[in-house]
Design an enzyme around this catalytic site. Structure first.
Site, PDB file in Angstrom:
ATOM      1  N   GLU A   1     -26.716  18.686 -22.962  1.00 53.81           N
ATOM      2  CA  GLU A   1     -27.650  19.802 -23.079  1.00 53.81           C
ATOM      3  C   GLU A   1     -26.898  21.070 -22.688  1.00 53.81           C
ATOM      4  OE1 GLU A   1     -30.318  19.928 -24.535  1.00 53.81           O
ATOM      5  OE2 GLU A   1     -31.222  17.924 -24.486  1.00 53.81           O
TER       6      GLU A   1
ATOM      7  N   CYS B   1     -32.588  16.529 -27.953  1.00 51.48           N
ATOM      8  CA  CYS B   1     -31.286  15.887 -27.799  1.00 51.48           C
ATOM      9  C   CYS B   1     -30.537  15.985 -29.119  1.00 51.48           C
ATOM     10  CB  CYS B   1     -31.448  14.427 -27.393  1.00 51.48           C
ATOM     11  SG  CYS B   1     -29.882  13.583 -27.097  1.00 51.48           S
TER      12      CYS B   1
END
Length: 226
Positions: A110, A2
């Site tokens: 993402e 992340c």
């Protein structure tokens, strides 16, 4: 992993989410400024335990262990801590034992596709609520004698749904597990619990540029796929 996320919520929302915070909104401040495209090394909110409750604090998103002897630019990549080694990696193990936090998030990003033309996706809770990401924090004294507060997010293997986009995801905490995580009474097993149900959509490639659209809500709005 992340590497980009958002923190957009009202003071009332974060107060209720933390169950509750011990400090009220600072005098003269109407609300918490939203941030939609947060990158590593910038400041973020984190929730930490204090006597009588919890407190919202600001920390640099890139953990610097309290024992670090070199300069800040020599710290290896520590904005994510892998759940598999969070209790053994020297960069994280002390904080795992002593100083845990929760990083509140309204969503995270993402990317999919080839490296030269990546497509950004935004993920948020399917019910529209906030997400609580397991984190660690530390206070480091730099060579000038100044205290630097920093934090990291714990990441894990992706569940079946998220794996369609990436093989890793943040380790989310359920509200009923906040205390166990923050007090250190829970081990790594709490980090692998079934994550909350998420929703996903494609967003503008503006987010590919660090710092672009940090305070622009259109950064996280869905767009049609090319």
């Amino acid at each position: 992993m992340c590497g980009r996320f958002s923190q957009s919520y009202t003071w009332e929302q974060i107060h209720a989410f933390s169950r509750p915070l011990t400090k009220a909104l600072p005098a003269g401040q109407d609300n918490l400024p939203p941030r939609y495209n947060i990158a590593p090394t910038t400041n973020v909110h984190m929730i930490v335990p204090v006597d009588g409750g919890r407190e919202l604090r600001i920390a640099r998103w890139w953990l610097i262990p309290s024992w670090w002897k070199k300069g800040i630019k020599e710290v290896p990549s520590t904005f994510n801590a892998r759940v598999e080694t969070v209790d053994s990696n020297p960069m994280f193990r002390d904080a795992f034992k002593r100083t845990r936090c929760i990083v509140p998030a309204s969503g995270f990003f993402e990317w999919t596709g080839p490296k030269a033309d990546r497509t950004p996706h935004y993920f948020s809770a399917a019910d529209g609520g906030l997400l609580g990401i397991a984190g660690l924090w530390a206070i480091w004294i730099n060579p000038e004698g100044e205290a630097v507060t920093s934090c990291t997010m714990v990441v894990r293997d992706a569940d079946e749904w998220t794996a369609r986009y990436h093989d890793r995801m943040p380790s989310f905490l359920k509200p009923e597990d906040f205390d166990a995580w923050l007090t250190g009474s829970a081990g790594k097993e709490i980090l692998r619990k079934t994550p909350p149900r998420l929703q996903e959509w494609i967003v503008s490639k503006r987010v590919n540029k660090t710092g672009d659209g940090d305070d622009d809500p259109s950064t996280v709005e869905p767009i049609a796929a090319a």
